[in-house]
Design a protein around this motif. Structure first.
Motif, mmCIF file in Angstrom:
data_model
loop_
_atom_site.group_PDB
_atom_site.id
_atom_site.type_symbol
_atom_site.label_atom_id
_atom_site.label_comp_id
_atom_site.label_asym_id
_atom_site.label_seq_id
_atom_site.Cartn_x
_atom_site.Cartn_y
_atom_site.Cartn_z
ATOM 1 N N GLY B 21 0.790 -1.227 0.000
ATOM 2 C CA GLY B 21 0.000 0.000 0.000
ATOM 3 C C GLY B 21 0.824 1.280 0.000
ATOM 4 O O GLY B 21 0.292 2.385 0.011
ATOM 5 N N ASN B 22 2.157 1.148 -0.010
ATOM 6 C CA ASN B 22 2.998 2.337 0.173
ATOM 7 C C ASN B 22 3.110 3.215 -1.061
ATOM 8 O O ASN B 22 3.222 4.419 -0.979
ATOM 9 C CB ASN B 22 4.396 1.924 0.649
ATOM 10 C CG ASN B 22 4.353 1.329 2.051
ATOM 11 O OD1 ASN B 22 3.441 1.656 2.818
ATOM 12 N ND2 ASN B 22 5.268 0.433 2.367
ATOM 13 N N GLU B 23 3.157 2.608 -2.232
ATOM 14 C CA GLU B 23 3.231 3.446 -3.450
ATOM 15 C C GLU B 23 2.527 2.737 -4.602
ATOM 16 O O GLU B 23 2.369 1.509 -4.577
ATOM 17 C CB GLU B 23 4.688 3.750 -3.824
ATOM 18 C CG GLU B 23 5.483 2.537 -4.292
ATOM 19 C CD GLU B 23 6.868 2.891 -4.853
ATOM 20 O OE1 GLU B 23 7.516 1.990 -5.376
ATOM 21 O OE2 GLU B 23 7.279 4.057 -4.766
ATOM 22 N N TRP B 32 10.547 -1.275 -5.098
ATOM 23 C CA TRP B 32 10.903 -0.576 -3.843
ATOM 24 C C TRP B 32 10.145 -1.195 -2.656
ATOM 25 O O TRP B 32 10.714 -1.455 -1.599
ATOM 26 C CB TRP B 32 10.569 0.916 -3.999
ATOM 27 C CG TRP B 32 10.893 1.726 -2.789
ATOM 28 C CD1 TRP B 32 12.124 2.097 -2.334
ATOM 29 C CD2 TRP B 32 9.944 2.233 -1.838
ATOM 30 N NE1 TRP B 32 11.999 2.810 -1.161
ATOM 31 C CE2 TRP B 32 10.679 2.911 -0.836
ATOM 32 C CE3 TRP B 32 8.542 2.201 -1.738
ATOM 33 C CZ2 TRP B 32 10.049 3.521 0.248
ATOM 34 C CZ3 TRP B 32 7.935 2.816 -0.652
ATOM 35 C CH2 TRP B 32 8.680 3.480 0.328
ATOM 36 N N GLU B 33 8.861 -1.477 -2.860
ATOM 37 C CA GLU B 33 8.066 -2.069 -1.767
ATOM 38 C C GLU B 33 8.554 -3.480 -1.446
ATOM 39 O O GLU B 33 8.629 -3.872 -0.275
ATOM 40 C CB GLU B 33 6.581 -2.093 -2.158
ATOM 41 C CG GLU B 33 5.928 -0.719 -2.171
ATOM 42 C CD GLU B 33 4.555 -0.723 -2.813
ATOM 43 O OE1 GLU B 33 4.303 -1.561 -3.712
ATOM 44 O OE2 GLU B 33 3.714 0.125 -2.422
ATOM 45 N N LEU B 34 8.911 -4.254 -2.484
ATOM 46 C CA LEU B 34 9.427 -5.616 -2.257
ATOM 47 C C LEU B 34 10.745 -5.529 -1.483
ATOM 48 O O LEU B 34 10.962 -6.284 -0.520
ATOM 49 C CB LEU B 34 9.649 -6.325 -3.600
ATOM 50 C CG LEU B 34 10.268 -7.728 -3.538
ATOM 51 C CD1 LEU B 34 9.377 -8.699 -2.759
ATOM 52 C CD2 LEU B 34 10.523 -8.270 -4.949
ATOM 53 N N LYS B 35 11.594 -4.585 -1.866
ATOM 54 C CA LYS B 35 12.891 -4.415 -1.184
ATOM 55 C C LYS B 35 12.652 -4.082 0.302
ATOM 56 O O LYS B 35 13.257 -4.680 1.193
ATOM 57 C CB LYS B 35 13.690 -3.301 -1.858
ATOM 58 C CG LYS B 35 15.131 -3.122 -1.372
ATOM 59 C CD LYS B 35 15.863 -2.072 -2.219
ATOM 60 C CE LYS B 35 17.149 -1.619 -1.551
ATOM 61 N NZ LYS B 35 18.283 -2.538 -1.810
ATOM 62 N N ASN B 36 11.703 -3.173 0.562
ATOM 63 C CA ASN B 36 11.385 -2.817 1.966
ATOM 64 C C ASN B 36 10.867 -4.020 2.731
ATOM 65 O O ASN B 36 11.253 -4.272 3.879
ATOM 66 C CB ASN B 36 10.317 -1.711 2.001
ATOM 67 C CG ASN B 36 10.942 -0.342 1.899
ATOM 68 O OD1 ASN B 36 12.124 -0.184 2.211
ATOM 69 N ND2 ASN B 36 10.190 0.621 1.416
ATOM 70 N N LEU B 37 9.980 -4.772 2.087
ATOM 71 C CA LEU B 37 9.401 -5.962 2.739
ATOM 72 C C LEU B 37 10.530 -6.909 3.142
ATOM 73 O O LEU B 37 10.617 -7.368 4.277
ATOM 74 C CB LEU B 37 8.438 -6.662 1.790
ATOM 75 C CG LEU B 37 7.618 -7.827 2.316
ATOM 76 C CD1 LEU B 37 6.334 -8.003 1.506
ATOM 77 C CD2 LEU B 37 8.387 -9.144 2.298
#
Lengths: 98, 98
Positions: B21-23, B32-37
């Motif tokens: 849900g971040n971007e 980017w979200e996968l990297k953060n996860l």
């Protein structure tokens, strides 16, 4: 405790071996062990009391028809149910929020 | 708290949407979200700091080549890693106990 990917995967392994070691080959689930696993897991309670449902799940999972469910076959169940649950909640969320 | 099948599946769904849900589209993971996860999950820490590893995982997961990872594609990663982890521990256990 916030949800963690690694913890969820570790839990899948722990749950499987908690039941697979009860009878027969300790690395596979017999029908009785699968039934116990499902009966003791609040999310599957509805299914586990009906032997024919457990037998149906067993038939679906037992890919190589050896009468037991190994870890790979078990994870297929988990994947299918998780995707179905996700789709269900997603549809519900979208119909109530968009 | 003892491991539960339903809790593990619920955690997989919660973890996915915590980051998706971040971007961009809130139902899919961008790179980017996968990297953060991965970076925030202690089990994948080793992988997530190397952008090329994340890009490799992204390429593997992005089945329909739309540049993002949806829940089904994400669960494929989880399944593959869980089975690999299980095989690793099983080999280790058998070589130390049989």
């Amino acid at each position: 405790m916030s949800a963690s990917l690694t913890q969820a995967m570790a839990d899948l392994i722990v749950v499987f071996y908690k039941y697979s070691g009860n009878e027969g080959d300790k690395y596979t689930l017999t029908k009785w062990e699968l039934k116990n696993l499902l009966q003791n897991d609040k999310g599957f309670l509805f299914a586990a009391h009906d032997t024919s449902v457990v037998e149906g799940i067993m038939r679906e999972l037992d890919d190589n028809k050896d009468g037991v469910v190994d870890f790979k076959e078990f994870v297929v169940l988990v994947t299918a149910v998780t995707i179905a649950a996700n789709d269900f909640f997603l549809d519900w969320y979208k119909s109530n929020n968009e």
